[in-house]
Design an enzyme around this catalytic site. Structure first.
Site, PDB file in Angstrom:
ATOM      1  N   CYS A  68       1.856  16.438  -2.079  1.00 39.78           N
ATOM      2  CA  CYS A  68       0.998  16.362  -3.277  1.00 39.78           C
ATOM      3  C   CYS A  68       0.212  17.642  -3.522  1.00 39.78           C
ATOM      4  CB  CYS A  68       0.041  15.198  -3.152  1.00 39.78           C
ATOM      5  SG  CYS A  68       0.906  13.679  -2.792  1.00 39.78           S
ATOM      6  N   HIS A 100      -5.841  15.370  -7.568  1.00 41.87           N
ATOM      7  CA  HIS A 100      -4.522  14.759  -7.395  1.00 41.87           C
ATOM      8  C   HIS A 100      -4.669  13.261  -7.626  1.00 41.87           C
ATOM      9  CE1 HIS A 100      -0.892  13.220  -5.827  1.00 41.87           C
ATOM     10  NE2 HIS A 100      -1.426  12.781  -4.696  1.00 41.87           N
ATOM     11  N   ASN A 135       1.202   7.778  -8.529  1.00 43.71           N
ATOM     12  CA  ASN A 135       1.130   9.014  -7.749  1.00 43.71           C
ATOM     13  C   ASN A 135       2.470   9.748  -7.864  1.00 43.71           C
ATOM     14  OD1 ASN A 135       1.169  10.958  -5.741  1.00 43.71           O
ATOM     15  ND2 ASN A 135       0.209   9.659  -4.186  1.00 43.71           N
TER      16      ASN A 135
HETATM   17  N1  ACO Z   1      -0.136  -6.015  -2.519  1.00 44.68           N
HETATM   18  C1  ACO Z   1      -0.863  -6.941  -1.866  1.00 44.68           C
HETATM   19  N2  ACO Z   1      -1.396  -6.754  -0.646  1.00 44.68           N
HETATM   20  C2  ACO Z   1      -1.178  -5.546  -0.067  1.00 44.68           C
HETATM   21  C3  ACO Z   1      -0.438  -4.529  -0.687  1.00 44.68           C
HETATM   22  C4  ACO Z   1       0.100  -4.800  -1.957  1.00 44.68           C
HETATM   23  N3  ACO Z   1       0.824  -3.904  -2.631  1.00 44.68           N
HETATM   24  N4  ACO Z   1      -0.411  -3.458   0.142  1.00 44.68           N
HETATM   25  C5  ACO Z   1      -1.114  -3.783   1.232  1.00 44.68           C
HETATM   26  N5  ACO Z   1      -1.572  -5.053   1.123  1.00 44.68           N
HETATM   27  C6  ACO Z   1      -2.380  -5.824   2.065  1.00 44.68           C
HETATM   28  C7  ACO Z   1      -2.227  -5.339   3.487  1.00 44.68           C
HETATM   29  O1  ACO Z   1      -1.095  -5.906   4.106  1.00 44.68           O
HETATM   30  C8  ACO Z   1      -3.523  -5.846   4.098  1.00 44.68           C
HETATM   31  O2  ACO Z   1      -3.377  -7.203   4.394  1.00 44.68           O
HETATM   32  P1  ACO Z   1      -4.037  -7.822   5.742  1.00 44.68           P
HETATM   33  O3  ACO Z   1      -5.515  -7.601   5.589  1.00 44.68           O
HETATM   34  O4  ACO Z   1      -3.615  -9.230   5.692  1.00 44.68           O
HETATM   35  O5  ACO Z   1      -3.448  -7.016   6.855  1.00 44.68           O
HETATM   36  C9  ACO Z   1      -4.538  -5.718   2.958  1.00 44.68           C
HETATM   37  O6  ACO Z   1      -3.744  -5.656   1.755  1.00 44.68           O
HETATM   38  C10 ACO Z   1      -5.412  -4.491   3.024  1.00 44.68           C
HETATM   39  O7  ACO Z   1      -4.574  -3.364   3.309  1.00 44.68           O
HETATM   40  P2  ACO Z   1      -5.147  -1.908   3.388  1.00 44.68           P
HETATM   41  O8  ACO Z   1      -4.058  -0.984   3.795  1.00 44.68           O
HETATM   42  O9  ACO Z   1      -6.408  -1.896   4.180  1.00 44.68           O
HETATM   43  O10 ACO Z   1      -5.508  -1.669   1.835  1.00 44.68           O
HETATM   44  P3  ACO Z   1      -6.234  -0.435   1.194  1.00 44.68           P
HETATM   45  O11 ACO Z   1      -7.397  -0.890   0.434  1.00 44.68           O
HETATM   46  O12 ACO Z   1      -6.410   0.697   2.166  1.00 44.68           O
HETATM   47  O13 ACO Z   1      -5.155   0.049   0.119  1.00 44.68           O
HETATM   48  C11 ACO Z   1      -3.566   1.821  -0.176  1.00 44.68           C
HETATM   49  C12 ACO Z   1      -3.883   0.491   0.537  1.00 44.68           C
HETATM   50  C13 ACO Z   1      -3.533   1.554  -1.655  1.00 44.68           C
HETATM   51  C14 ACO Z   1      -2.219   2.315   0.297  1.00 44.68           C
HETATM   52  C15 ACO Z   1      -4.672   2.862   0.153  1.00 44.68           C
HETATM   53  O14 ACO Z   1      -4.904   2.872   1.534  1.00 44.68           O
HETATM   54  C16 ACO Z   1      -4.359   4.249  -0.306  1.00 44.68           C
HETATM   55  O15 ACO Z   1      -4.298   4.531  -1.475  1.00 44.68           O
HETATM   56  N6  ACO Z   1      -4.212   5.206   0.644  1.00 44.68           N
HETATM   57  C17 ACO Z   1      -4.023   6.602   0.365  1.00 44.68           C
HETATM   58  C18 ACO Z   1      -2.670   6.910  -0.220  1.00 44.68           C
HETATM   59  C19 ACO Z   1      -2.563   8.410  -0.372  1.00 44.68           C
HETATM   60  O16 ACO Z   1      -3.511   9.087  -0.684  1.00 44.68           O
HETATM   61  N7  ACO Z   1      -1.408   8.978  -0.047  1.00 44.68           N
HETATM   62  C20 ACO Z   1      -1.386  10.423   0.161  1.00 44.68           C
HETATM   63  C21 ACO Z   1      -1.039  11.222  -0.962  1.00 44.68           C
HETATM   64  S1  ACO Z   1       0.574  10.887  -1.458  1.00 44.68           S
HETATM   65  C22 ACO Z   1       1.617  12.191  -0.993  1.00 44.68           C
HETATM   66  O17 ACO Z   1       1.296  13.064  -0.246  1.00 44.68           O
HETATM   67  C23 ACO Z   1       3.049  12.111  -1.493  1.00 44.68           C
END
Ligand code: ACO
Length: 328
Positions: free
Chosen positions: A115, A255, A285
Protein backbone atom coordinates in the site's frame (compact mmCIF):
# COMPACT_ATOMS: atom_id res chain seq x y z
CA UNK A 1 18.89 21.97 -13.29
CA UNK A 2 19.87 20.17 -10.08
CA UNK A 3 17.92 20.71 -6.85
CA UNK A 4 14.74 21.65 -8.67
CA UNK A 5 11.73 20.77 -6.49
CA UNK A 6 9.33 18.27 -8.11
CA UNK A 7 5.60 18.81 -8.39
CA UNK A 8 2.62 16.86 -9.68
CA UNK A 9 1.67 18.06 -13.16
CA UNK A 10 -1.21 15.70 -13.98
CA UNK A 11 -3.21 12.86 -12.46
CA UNK A 12 -5.52 10.10 -13.69
CA UNK A 13 -7.29 6.97 -12.52
CA UNK A 14 -9.19 3.95 -13.76
CA UNK A 15 -10.99 0.95 -12.28
CA UNK A 16 -13.00 -2.05 -13.42
CA UNK A 17 -16.72 -1.79 -14.05
CA UNK A 18 -17.46 -4.81 -11.88
CA UNK A 19 -18.76 -4.01 -8.38
CA UNK A 20 -18.76 -6.34 -5.39
CA UNK A 21 -21.12 -5.08 -2.68
CA UNK A 22 -21.28 -6.02 0.99
CA UNK A 23 -24.55 -7.82 0.19
CA UNK A 24 -22.70 -9.91 -2.44
CA UNK A 25 -20.06 -10.87 0.15
CA UNK A 26 -22.70 -11.76 2.72
CA UNK A 27 -23.82 -14.48 0.30
CA UNK A 28 -20.25 -15.88 0.15
CA UNK A 29 -19.03 -15.79 3.79
CA UNK A 30 -20.57 -15.31 7.22
CA UNK A 31 -20.62 -11.52 7.37
CA UNK A 32 -23.04 -8.62 7.04
CA UNK A 33 -23.25 -5.13 5.57
CA UNK A 34 -23.57 -3.85 9.13
CA UNK A 35 -20.33 -5.54 10.32
CA UNK A 36 -18.30 -4.47 7.28
CA UNK A 37 -19.60 -0.89 7.37
CA UNK A 38 -19.03 -0.31 11.09
CA UNK A 39 -15.63 -2.08 11.25
CA UNK A 40 -14.17 -0.77 7.98
CA UNK A 41 -16.34 1.94 6.37
CA UNK A 42 -16.47 -0.10 3.13
CA UNK A 43 -19.78 -0.49 1.27
CA UNK A 44 -18.50 -1.81 -2.08
CA UNK A 45 -15.27 -2.41 -3.99
CA UNK A 46 -14.39 -2.76 -7.69
CA UNK A 47 -13.52 -6.23 -8.96
CA UNK A 48 -11.76 -7.01 -12.24
CA UNK A 49 -13.38 -9.50 -14.59
CA UNK A 50 -11.43 -12.72 -15.30
CA UNK A 51 -10.09 -11.33 -18.61
CA UNK A 52 -8.85 -8.07 -17.01
CA UNK A 53 -5.34 -7.58 -15.63
CA UNK A 54 -3.33 -4.92 -13.79
CA UNK A 55 -1.66 -3.07 -16.67
CA UNK A 56 -5.02 -2.50 -18.41
CA UNK A 57 -6.08 -0.15 -15.61
CA UNK A 58 -2.58 1.29 -15.22
CA UNK A 59 -2.35 2.20 -18.91
CA UNK A 60 -5.65 4.11 -18.80
CA UNK A 61 -4.64 6.00 -15.65
CA UNK A 62 -1.17 6.84 -17.01
CA UNK A 63 -2.49 8.04 -20.39
CA UNK A 64 -4.94 10.34 -18.61
CA UNK A 65 -2.24 11.73 -16.30
CA UNK A 66 0.19 12.40 -19.19
CA UNK A 67 -2.54 14.09 -21.23
CA UNK A 68 -3.55 16.30 -18.30
CA UNK A 69 0.11 17.22 -17.76
CA UNK A 70 0.07 18.33 -21.43
CA UNK A 71 2.97 16.03 -22.22
CA UNK A 72 3.63 13.29 -24.73
CA UNK A 73 4.58 9.72 -23.66
CA UNK A 74 7.95 10.30 -25.34
CA UNK A 75 8.68 13.08 -22.78
CA UNK A 76 8.66 10.61 -19.87
CA UNK A 77 12.14 9.74 -18.53
CA UNK A 78 11.08 7.46 -15.68
CA UNK A 79 8.05 5.19 -15.25
CA UNK A 80 7.49 3.54 -11.88
CA UNK A 81 4.67 1.06 -11.41
CA UNK A 82 3.86 0.34 -7.76
CA UNK A 83 2.12 -3.01 -7.49
CA UNK A 84 1.91 -6.28 -5.56
CA UNK A 85 -0.27 -7.82 -8.27
CA UNK A 86 1.88 -7.57 -11.42
CA UNK A 87 0.74 -8.84 -14.83
CA UNK A 88 3.50 -11.47 -14.65
CA UNK A 89 6.92 -12.03 -13.00
CA UNK A 90 8.97 -10.91 -16.02
CA UNK A 91 9.09 -8.31 -17.48
CA UNK A 92 7.99 -5.71 -14.95
CA UNK A 93 4.49 -4.30 -15.28
CA UNK A 94 6.28 -0.94 -15.67
CA UNK A 95 7.90 -2.20 -18.91
CA UNK A 96 4.56 -3.56 -20.13
CA UNK A 97 2.93 -0.15 -19.54
CA UNK A 98 5.89 1.60 -21.19
CA UNK A 99 5.48 -0.44 -24.38
CA UNK A 100 1.71 -0.02 -24.42
CA UNK A 101 1.78 3.80 -24.13
CA UNK A 102 4.93 4.33 -26.22
CA UNK A 103 7.08 5.93 -23.48
CA UNK A 104 10.17 4.68 -25.27
CA UNK A 105 12.58 7.18 -23.69
CA UNK A 106 11.79 6.11 -20.14
CA UNK A 107 13.48 3.76 -17.68
CA UNK A 108 10.63 1.60 -16.42
CA UNK A 109 10.42 -0.54 -13.30
CA UNK A 110 8.16 -1.91 -10.58
CA UNK A 111 8.25 -1.01 -6.91
CA UNK A 112 6.96 -3.64 -4.49
CA UNK A 113 5.93 -1.89 -1.29
CA UNK A 114 2.25 -2.89 -1.02
CA UNK A 115 0.00 0.00 0.00
CA UNK A 116 2.98 2.35 0.38
CA UNK A 117 4.17 1.70 -3.19
CA UNK A 118 2.80 4.91 -4.66
CA UNK A 119 4.49 7.12 -2.05
CA UNK A 120 7.70 5.08 -2.43
CA UNK A 121 7.55 5.84 -6.17
CA UNK A 122 6.82 9.53 -5.63
CA UNK A 123 9.71 9.78 -3.18
CA UNK A 124 12.13 8.12 -5.66
CA UNK A 125 10.92 10.22 -8.59
CA UNK A 126 11.21 13.40 -6.49
CA UNK A 127 14.85 12.56 -5.65
CA UNK A 128 15.74 11.87 -9.29
CA UNK A 129 14.07 15.07 -10.49
CA UNK A 130 15.82 17.11 -7.77
CA UNK A 131 19.22 15.77 -8.80
CA UNK A 132 18.51 16.52 -12.45
CA UNK A 133 18.76 12.87 -13.47
CA UNK A 134 15.25 12.89 -14.95
CA UNK A 135 12.87 15.69 -15.95
CA UNK A 136 9.48 13.98 -16.16
CA UNK A 137 8.40 10.86 -14.26
CA UNK A 138 5.17 8.88 -14.06
CA UNK A 139 4.28 6.99 -10.92
CA UNK A 140 1.31 4.63 -11.17
CA UNK A 141 -0.17 2.51 -8.41
CA UNK A 142 -2.09 -0.37 -9.97
CA UNK A 143 -3.62 -3.50 -8.48
CA UNK A 144 -5.88 -6.43 -9.21
CA UNK A 145 -5.88 -7.57 -5.59
CA UNK A 146 -9.11 -9.52 -5.84
CA UNK A 147 -7.12 -12.27 -7.58
CA UNK A 148 -5.13 -12.79 -4.36
CA UNK A 149 -8.12 -12.67 -2.05
CA UNK A 150 -9.39 -15.85 -0.45
CA UNK A 151 -13.17 -15.56 -0.72
CA UNK A 152 -13.57 -18.04 2.14
CA UNK A 153 -11.61 -15.81 4.58
CA UNK A 154 -14.06 -13.21 5.87
CA UNK A 155 -11.35 -11.14 7.51
CA UNK A 156 -9.57 -10.27 4.26
CA UNK A 157 -12.14 -10.73 1.51
CA UNK A 158 -14.22 -7.76 2.63
CA UNK A 159 -11.32 -5.31 2.41
CA UNK A 160 -9.68 -5.36 -1.00
CA UNK A 161 -10.61 -3.88 -4.38
CA UNK A 162 -9.03 -3.22 -7.80
CA UNK A 163 -7.98 -0.12 -9.74
CA UNK A 164 -5.14 2.20 -10.73
CA UNK A 165 -4.12 5.80 -10.15
CA UNK A 166 -1.26 7.75 -11.71
CA UNK A 167 0.61 11.01 -11.32
CA UNK A 168 3.09 12.77 -13.61
CA UNK A 169 5.91 14.52 -11.77
CA UNK A 170 8.16 17.20 -13.15
CA UNK A 171 9.89 20.43 -12.19
CA UNK A 172 7.61 22.55 -9.98
CA UNK A 173 6.99 26.27 -10.32
CA UNK A 174 7.65 28.83 -7.58
CA UNK A 175 7.05 27.57 -4.05
CA UNK A 176 4.88 24.66 -5.26
CA UNK A 177 5.85 20.97 -5.22
CA UNK A 178 7.09 18.35 -2.80
CA UNK A 179 8.36 19.90 0.44
CA UNK A 180 9.27 16.70 2.25
CA UNK A 181 9.02 12.95 1.83
CA UNK A 182 10.01 9.94 3.89
CA UNK A 183 9.72 6.17 3.37
CA UNK A 184 10.35 3.36 5.86
CA UNK A 185 9.97 -0.41 6.19
CA UNK A 186 10.39 -3.17 8.76
CA UNK A 187 10.64 -6.69 7.33
CA UNK A 188 10.38 -8.24 10.80
CA UNK A 189 6.61 -7.79 10.51
CA UNK A 190 6.41 -9.84 7.30
CA UNK A 191 3.75 -12.20 8.59
CA UNK A 192 1.28 -9.46 9.46
CA UNK A 193 0.30 -9.36 5.79
CA UNK A 194 1.81 -11.68 3.25
CA UNK A 195 1.22 -14.08 0.41
CA UNK A 196 3.67 -16.96 0.89
CA UNK A 197 3.21 -19.00 -2.28
CA UNK A 198 4.24 -18.69 -5.90
CA UNK A 199 7.83 -17.46 -5.58
CA UNK A 200 11.17 -19.26 -5.25
CA UNK A 201 10.77 -19.92 -1.50
CA UNK A 202 7.45 -21.75 -1.78
CA UNK A 203 7.43 -22.71 -5.43
CA UNK A 204 4.19 -22.74 -7.37
CA UNK A 205 2.78 -26.26 -7.52
CA UNK A 206 -0.55 -28.04 -7.45
CA UNK A 207 -0.09 -28.37 -3.66
CA UNK A 208 0.58 -24.67 -2.97
CA UNK A 209 -2.32 -23.74 -5.21
CA UNK A 210 -4.67 -26.18 -3.45
CA UNK A 211 -3.48 -24.90 -0.06
CA UNK A 212 -4.24 -21.33 -1.13
CA UNK A 213 -0.66 -20.21 -0.42
CA UNK A 214 -0.93 -17.51 -3.07
CA UNK A 215 -3.73 -15.76 -1.14
CA UNK A 216 -3.16 -12.82 1.25
CA UNK A 217 -2.88 -13.84 4.90
CA UNK A 218 -3.36 -11.09 7.43
CA UNK A 219 -3.22 -10.44 11.15
CA UNK A 220 -5.64 -7.56 10.88
CA UNK A 221 -5.80 -6.64 14.51
CA UNK A 222 -2.03 -6.32 15.01
CA UNK A 223 -1.64 -4.54 11.68
CA UNK A 224 -4.26 -2.00 12.70
CA UNK A 225 -2.19 -0.81 15.67
CA UNK A 226 1.13 -0.68 13.78
CA UNK A 227 -0.59 1.16 10.90
CA UNK A 228 -1.99 3.89 13.15
CA UNK A 229 1.30 4.36 15.00
CA UNK A 230 3.52 4.37 11.88
CA UNK A 231 1.33 6.66 9.76
CA UNK A 232 1.02 9.15 12.60
CA UNK A 233 4.77 9.22 13.30
CA UNK A 234 5.86 9.55 9.69
CA UNK A 235 3.27 12.27 9.03
CA UNK A 236 4.69 14.23 11.97
CA UNK A 237 8.19 13.74 10.55
CA UNK A 238 7.37 15.19 7.11
CA UNK A 239 5.40 18.06 8.66
CA UNK A 240 8.46 18.93 10.72
CA UNK A 241 10.82 18.50 7.74
CA UNK A 242 8.58 20.77 5.68
CA UNK A 243 8.42 23.40 8.44
CA UNK A 244 4.63 23.00 8.80
CA UNK A 245 2.13 22.23 11.54
CA UNK A 246 -0.85 19.90 11.23
CA UNK A 247 -3.08 22.99 11.46
CA UNK A 248 -1.59 24.20 8.16
CA UNK A 249 -2.73 21.08 6.28
CA UNK A 250 -5.55 21.80 3.80
CA UNK A 251 -6.01 18.23 2.61
CA UNK A 252 -4.98 14.93 4.19
CA UNK A 253 -5.08 11.87 1.92
CA UNK A 254 -4.29 8.74 3.93
CA UNK A 255 -4.04 5.28 2.40
CA UNK A 256 -7.59 3.95 2.36
CA UNK A 257 -7.18 0.80 4.46
CA UNK A 258 -9.94 1.15 7.01
CA UNK A 259 -12.05 4.19 7.93
CA UNK A 260 -11.20 3.58 11.59
CA UNK A 261 -7.46 3.75 10.81
CA UNK A 262 -8.02 7.01 8.89
CA UNK A 263 -9.96 8.54 11.80
CA UNK A 264 -7.46 7.37 14.41
CA UNK A 265 -4.50 8.86 12.48
CA UNK A 266 -6.30 12.16 11.76
CA UNK A 267 -7.27 12.40 15.42
CA UNK A 268 -3.70 11.82 16.66
CA UNK A 269 -2.38 14.38 14.15
CA UNK A 270 -5.09 16.90 15.08
CA UNK A 271 -6.23 17.25 11.48
CA UNK A 272 -9.87 18.28 11.31
CA UNK A 273 -12.16 15.67 9.72
CA UNK A 274 -13.29 18.22 7.12
CA UNK A 275 -9.74 18.12 5.69
CA UNK A 276 -9.52 14.34 5.49
CA UNK A 277 -10.38 12.65 2.20
CA UNK A 278 -12.05 9.27 2.20
CA UNK A 279 -13.38 7.16 -0.66
CA UNK A 280 -13.09 3.82 1.12
CA UNK A 281 -16.87 3.35 1.05
CA UNK A 282 -16.82 2.92 -2.74
CA UNK A 283 -13.32 1.56 -3.49
CA UNK A 284 -12.30 -0.46 -0.41
CA UNK A 285 -8.55 -0.96 -0.01
CA UNK A 286 -6.83 -0.84 -3.42
CA UNK A 287 -3.29 -0.99 -1.95
CA UNK A 288 -0.81 0.99 -4.11
CA UNK A 289 -3.67 2.48 -6.14
CA UNK A 290 -5.52 3.94 -3.18
CA UNK A 291 -3.72 7.27 -2.73
CA UNK A 292 -3.40 8.16 -6.46
CA UNK A 293 -7.08 7.29 -7.10
CA UNK A 294 -8.04 9.53 -4.16
CA UNK A 295 -5.68 12.27 -5.33
CA UNK A 296 -7.14 12.31 -8.84
CA UNK A 297 -10.67 12.40 -7.42
CA UNK A 298 -9.65 15.44 -5.33
CA UNK A 299 -8.12 17.15 -8.38
CA UNK A 300 -11.14 16.51 -10.61
CA UNK A 301 -13.63 17.63 -7.94
CA UNK A 302 -11.47 20.70 -7.09
CA UNK A 303 -11.14 19.49 -3.53
CA UNK A 304 -7.48 20.48 -3.93
CA UNK A 305 -6.49 23.87 -5.31
CA UNK A 306 -3.29 25.74 -6.13
CA UNK A 307 -1.39 26.67 -2.99
CA UNK A 308 -3.02 24.04 -0.75
CA UNK A 309 -0.81 22.10 1.65
CA UNK A 310 -1.39 18.40 0.95
CA UNK A 311 -0.30 15.59 3.26
CA UNK A 312 -0.35 11.97 2.05
CA UNK A 313 0.49 8.99 4.28
CA UNK A 314 0.43 5.25 3.80
CA UNK A 315 1.03 1.92 5.45
CA UNK A 316 1.14 -1.56 3.94
CA UNK A 317 2.46 -5.10 3.89
CA UNK A 318 6.20 -5.58 4.33
CA UNK A 319 5.60 -3.72 6.53
CA UNK A 320 6.15 -0.43 4.74
CA UNK A 321 5.08 3.12 5.40
CA UNK A 322 5.65 6.58 4.00
CA UNK A 323 4.48 10.17 3.82
CA UNK A 324 4.74 13.07 1.38
CA UNK A 325 4.03 16.74 2.11
CA UNK A 326 3.50 19.04 -0.84
CA UNK A 327 2.36 22.53 -1.79
CA UNK A 328 -0.18 21.99 -4.59
N1 ACO B 1 -17.67 -10.30 9.18
C1 ACO B 1 -18.08 -10.64 10.41
N2 ACO B 1 -17.24 -10.92 11.43
C2 ACO B 1 -15.91 -10.82 11.16
C3 ACO B 1 -15.41 -10.47 9.90
C4 ACO B 1 -16.35 -10.21 8.89
N3 ACO B 1 -15.98 -9.87 7.65
N4 ACO B 1 -14.06 -10.46 9.97
C5 ACO B 1 -13.72 -10.79 11.22
N5 ACO B 1 -14.84 -11.03 11.95
C6 ACO B 1 -14.95 -11.41 13.36
C7 ACO B 1 -13.72 -12.11 13.87
O1 ACO B 1 -13.74 -13.49 13.57
C8 ACO B 1 -13.84 -11.85 15.36
O2 ACO B 1 -14.75 -12.77 15.90
P1 ACO B 1 -14.50 -13.41 17.36
O3 ACO B 1 -14.50 -12.24 18.31
O4 ACO B 1 -15.64 -14.33 17.52
O5 ACO B 1 -13.16 -14.07 17.26
C9 ACO B 1 -14.47 -10.46 15.44
O6 ACO B 1 -15.08 -10.25 14.15
C10 ACO B 1 -13.49 -9.34 15.70
O7 ACO B 1 -12.37 -9.52 14.83
P2 ACO B 1 -11.18 -8.50 14.79
O8 ACO B 1 -10.13 -9.02 13.87
O9 ACO B 1 -10.78 -8.13 16.17
O10 ACO B 1 -11.92 -7.24 14.11
P3 ACO B 1 -11.35 -5.81 13.86
O11 ACO B 1 -12.23 -4.81 14.46
O12 ACO B 1 -9.87 -5.72 14.13
O13 ACO B 1 -11.52 -5.66 12.27
C11 ACO B 1 -10.17 -5.69 10.29
C12 ACO B 1 -10.85 -6.53 11.40
C13 ACO B 1 -11.26 -4.98 9.53
C14 ACO B 1 -9.42 -6.62 9.37
C15 ACO B 1 -9.21 -4.66 10.94
O14 ACO B 1 -8.40 -5.31 11.88
C16 ACO B 1 -8.34 -3.95 9.96
O15 ACO B 1 -8.80 -3.17 9.16
N6 ACO B 1 -7.00 -4.14 10.04
C17 ACO B 1 -6.03 -3.44 9.25
C18 ACO B 1 -6.04 -3.85 7.80
C19 ACO B 1 -4.92 -3.12 7.10
O16 ACO B 1 -4.61 -1.99 7.40
N7 ACO B 1 -4.20 -3.80 6.22
C20 ACO B 1 -2.91 -3.25 5.81
C21 ACO B 1 -2.90 -2.45 4.64
S1 ACO B 1 -3.37 -3.38 3.27
C22 ACO B 1 -1.98 -3.72 2.29
O17 ACO B 1 -0.86 -3.53 2.64
C23 ACO B 1 -2.26 -4.41 0.96
Amino acid sequence: MANQRAGILGTGHSYPEGILTNADLAKMVETSDEWITTRTGIKQRRKAAPHEYTSMFAVRAVRQAIERAKLDPSDIDLLICATVSPDQILPSTGCIIQAEIGAHNAAAMDVVAACSGFLYGVSLADSMIRTGQVRYAVVVGAEVLTQYVDYTDRQTCVLFGDGAGAAVLGPAEGNRGILASKIKSDGRYEEQLYSPGGGTRRKPSAETLAAGDHFFKMKGNELFKVAVRSMTEISRDVLEQGGSKSDDVDLFIPHQANQRITEAVADRLNVDTSKVYSNIAVHGNTSAASIPIALDECVQSKRVNEGDLVLMASFGGGVTWGAVLMRW
